[in-house]
Write a protein that holds these residues in place. Structure first.
Motif, short mmCIF file in Angstrom:
data_model
loop_
_atom_site.label_atom_id
_atom_site.label_comp_id
_atom_site.label_asym_id
_atom_site.label_seq_id
_atom_site.Cartn_x
_atom_site.Cartn_y
_atom_site.Cartn_z
N UNK A 126 0.84 -1.21 0.00
CA UNK A 126 0.00 0.00 0.00
C UNK A 126 0.88 1.26 0.00
N UNK A 127 2.02 1.21 0.68
CA UNK A 127 2.84 2.43 0.68
C UNK A 127 3.53 2.62 -0.68
N UNK A 128 3.81 1.52 -1.36
CA UNK A 128 4.39 1.64 -2.71
C UNK A 128 3.38 2.28 -3.67
N UNK A 129 2.12 1.87 -3.52
CA UNK A 129 1.07 2.44 -4.39
C UNK A 129 0.95 3.94 -4.14
N UNK A 130 1.04 4.32 -2.87
CA UNK A 130 0.92 5.74 -2.56
C UNK A 130 2.10 6.54 -3.14
N UNK A 131 3.29 5.94 -3.00
CA UNK A 131 4.48 6.67 -3.43
C UNK A 131 4.62 6.72 -4.94
N UNK A 132 4.33 5.64 -5.61
CA UNK A 132 4.64 5.55 -7.04
C UNK A 132 3.42 5.47 -7.95
N UNK A 133 2.24 5.33 -7.36
CA UNK A 133 1.03 5.22 -8.18
C UNK A 133 0.86 3.80 -8.73
N UNK A 134 -0.28 3.59 -9.38
CA UNK A 134 -0.56 2.30 -10.00
C UNK A 134 -0.99 2.53 -11.44
N UNK A 135 -0.92 1.56 -12.33
CA UNK A 135 -0.34 0.24 -12.12
C UNK A 135 1.17 0.32 -11.92
N UNK A 136 1.68 -0.62 -11.12
CA UNK A 136 3.08 -0.57 -10.73
C UNK A 136 3.64 -1.99 -10.70
N UNK A 137 4.74 -2.20 -11.38
CA UNK A 137 5.44 -3.48 -11.25
C UNK A 137 6.34 -3.42 -10.03
N UNK A 138 6.21 -4.41 -9.16
CA UNK A 138 7.04 -4.48 -7.95
C UNK A 138 7.87 -5.76 -8.02
N UNK A 139 9.17 -5.61 -7.91
CA UNK A 139 10.06 -6.78 -7.95
C UNK A 139 10.76 -6.94 -6.61
N UNK A 140 11.26 -8.13 -6.39
CA UNK A 140 12.00 -8.40 -5.15
C UNK A 140 13.41 -8.83 -5.48
N UNK A 141 14.38 -8.06 -4.97
CA UNK A 141 15.78 -8.42 -5.19
C UNK A 141 16.06 -9.79 -4.56
N UNK A 142 15.48 -10.01 -3.38
CA UNK A 142 15.69 -11.28 -2.67
C UNK A 142 15.21 -12.46 -3.51
N UNK A 143 13.99 -12.34 -4.05
CA UNK A 143 13.41 -13.47 -4.80
C UNK A 143 14.25 -13.75 -6.06
N UNK A 144 14.72 -12.71 -6.72
CA UNK A 144 15.49 -12.91 -7.95
C UNK A 144 16.84 -13.56 -7.63
N UNK A 145 17.49 -13.07 -6.59
CA UNK A 145 18.77 -13.67 -6.19
C UNK A 145 18.58 -15.13 -5.82
N UNK A 146 17.52 -15.39 -5.03
CA UNK A 146 17.28 -16.76 -4.54
C UNK A 146 17.03 -17.71 -5.72
N UNK A 147 16.22 -17.25 -6.68
CA UNK A 147 15.90 -18.12 -7.82
C UNK A 147 17.15 -18.41 -8.64
#
Ligand code: LLP
Length: 443
Positions: free
Chosen positions: A30-51
């Motif tokens: 919800x705070x990302x939506x407020x800061x950057x608006x929607x639609x918004x792609x959100x990625x995770x550095x952790x998930x990409x590294x782990x995969x």
């Protein structure tokens, strides 16, 4: 498990429910939506590294490199993150080559496939000195030779085999069956080997195949590994000295609607191992330094680590249907429209609420095909609520368009408790640059 949509979605290393709302790593959506608006792609550095690391671990004991398929998501920050982990790059155009190069992936760690490379692209690849230009027709071989000779350089090439294996995936992404445009059938591939032998300019560096994307049948990838590595052995017998066995991508991802369980990275890696053991290639690679396997996953590296955050614009009830109209559309995520692909849709606040009844979740674009879900049991949601579409890191933003005058969505990367803007939102004015101005102005 996150419930509330059609079925259960595998747990995620980065999407968590805390106090009744979803977080991206340590940042509330919800705070990302407020800061950057929607639609918004959100990625995770952790998930990409782990995969990335999990795929590499699945090939432990085999000399190998993981070449990220840039087409899945070419965001510059994602490329830099992967470059930092030692990823190689698999590219399919001059543009992708350029991006990989800019992200710091060495040319020697870059491969290029594609059935229709232009002379300009071939020239760029040769100037950079990439590891292997994987050719997909005999005619292309001639063009590579002539471009290299006009540049006065040598060219390291690969031969992409079409091994005629049905991976039983969506027909649009099955690429290793005869009758699809990809690769060379065995007789043509042999002809290509002969031409390379004759040429003073070309060197065979790689034998490659890629039979499709989202391969869930392990027998198919095992067979492809077997036949491709057997052809590698054949090339050696013909006097070539290739170093790279490139088995393409296809590592699958569990989206949540599968009838049976999706193979783990470990299981997929084991299937590859069985194939290259059977042909004798593994033994050869373990004995002789300098031979190695390259895999080219895209979806499995970035797919799970991305979510498309969108806001409900309207809920429309007609006698026959409930429509949940959101501010994202097929322009941001075309996979449901193009392949009938399933993506879990989950409310950001109180995500575990039970379904109310069936709904169509649709975007604002003027196409009936502009949907994310049809007739899906879905909870009650109201105007203004936030939803996420899960597992959209691969072939989401990468396949987006500006149709209907819709600028591209912004993209952010969550990394622990921080979030970084990694692509600014497009602007209306940038969609309407008129280089011919003032032509017609006086009429
Ligand atoms: N290598 C080659 C030569 C490829 O053509 C592809 C994908 C890959 C590697 C990476 O495949 P992956 O590991 O991601 O399965 N737009 C479709 C997928 C198209 C894949 C095209 N080639 C989708 O959204 O499902």
């Amino acid at each position: 498990m996150i419930r509330g949509s059609r079925c259960e979605v595998p747990p995620s290393p980065w999407i968590k429910e805390i106090n009744g709302q979803l977080w991206a790593e340590e940042v509330p959506f919800s705070s990302l939506a407020e800061r950057y608006g929607t639609p918004l792609y959100v990625y995770s550095a952790l998930a990409i590294r782990t995969a990335f690391q999990s795929i590499s671990q699945a090939l432990e004991g085999i000399p190998h490199f993981v070449a990220y398929a840039v087409k899945a998501n070419g965001n510059p920050t994602i490329l830099r993150l992967l470059a930092g982990l030692g990823a190689w790059a698999d590219t399919v155009s001059g543009g992708e080559l350029f991006w990989a190069h800019r992200a710091g992936i060495p040319a020697d760690h870059t491969l290029m496939s594609g059935v229709g490379k232009t002379e300009k692209e071939i020239e760029f690849a040769l100037r950079l000195g990439i590891r292997s230009l994987n050719i997909e027709s005999v005619e292309e071989l001639e063009v590579v030779q002539s471009v290299a000779s006009s540049l006065g350089c040598q060219a390291r090439v690969g031969v992409r085999l079409n091994p005629h294996i049905d991976p039983h995936t969506h027909p649009y992404i099955a690429t290793g069956i005869h009758g699809t445009k990809f690769g060379l059938e065995i007789e043509e591939a042999r002809e290509a080997l002969k031409q390379i032998s004759k040429s003073p300019i070309l060197t065979l560096e790689c034998i490659a195949s890629h039979i499709g994307s989202q391969i869930t049948e392990l027998d198919a990838i095992e067979e492809s590994a077997f036949l491709t590595s057997l052809f590698f052995e054949e090339a050696i017998k013909e006097g070539h000295t290739p170093h790279v066995l490139d088995l393409g991508g296809g590592w699958p991802l569990a989206y949540g609607d599968e009838e049976s369980s999706v193979p783990s990275h470990q299981a997929f890696g084991q299937a590859i191992r069985r194939g290259i053991e059977k042909s004798g290639w593994l033994e050869r690679a373990q004995k002789h330094k300098g031979l190695f396997l390259v895999v080219e996953p895209g979806r499995a590296i970035v797919g799970e680590g991305g979510a498309l955050l969108t806001r409900v614009l309207f809920v429309k009830r007609s006698p026959s249907k409930r429509f949940v109209i959101v501010d994202a559309a097929m322009t941001e995520l075309i996979r449901p429209a193009l392949y009938g692909a399933y993506h879990a849709v989950v409310p950001v606040i109180n995500p575990a609420r039970p379904p109310l009844d069936k709904a169509d979740i649709v975007g604002p674009v003027c196409e009936t095909g502009d949907f994310f879900a049809l007739n899906r049991p879905f909870p009650e949601v109201k105007r203004g609520e936030l939803l996420i579409l899960r597992s959209t890191g691969a072939y989401g933003a990468a396949m987006s368009s500006e149709y209907n005058g819709r600028p591209k969505a912004a993209e952010v990367m969550a990394d622990g408790s921080k979030a970084h803007l990694i692509r600014p939102r497009g602007k209306w004015e940038d969609l309407h640059v008129d280089p011919a101005w003032p032509f017609l102005a006086s009429e």
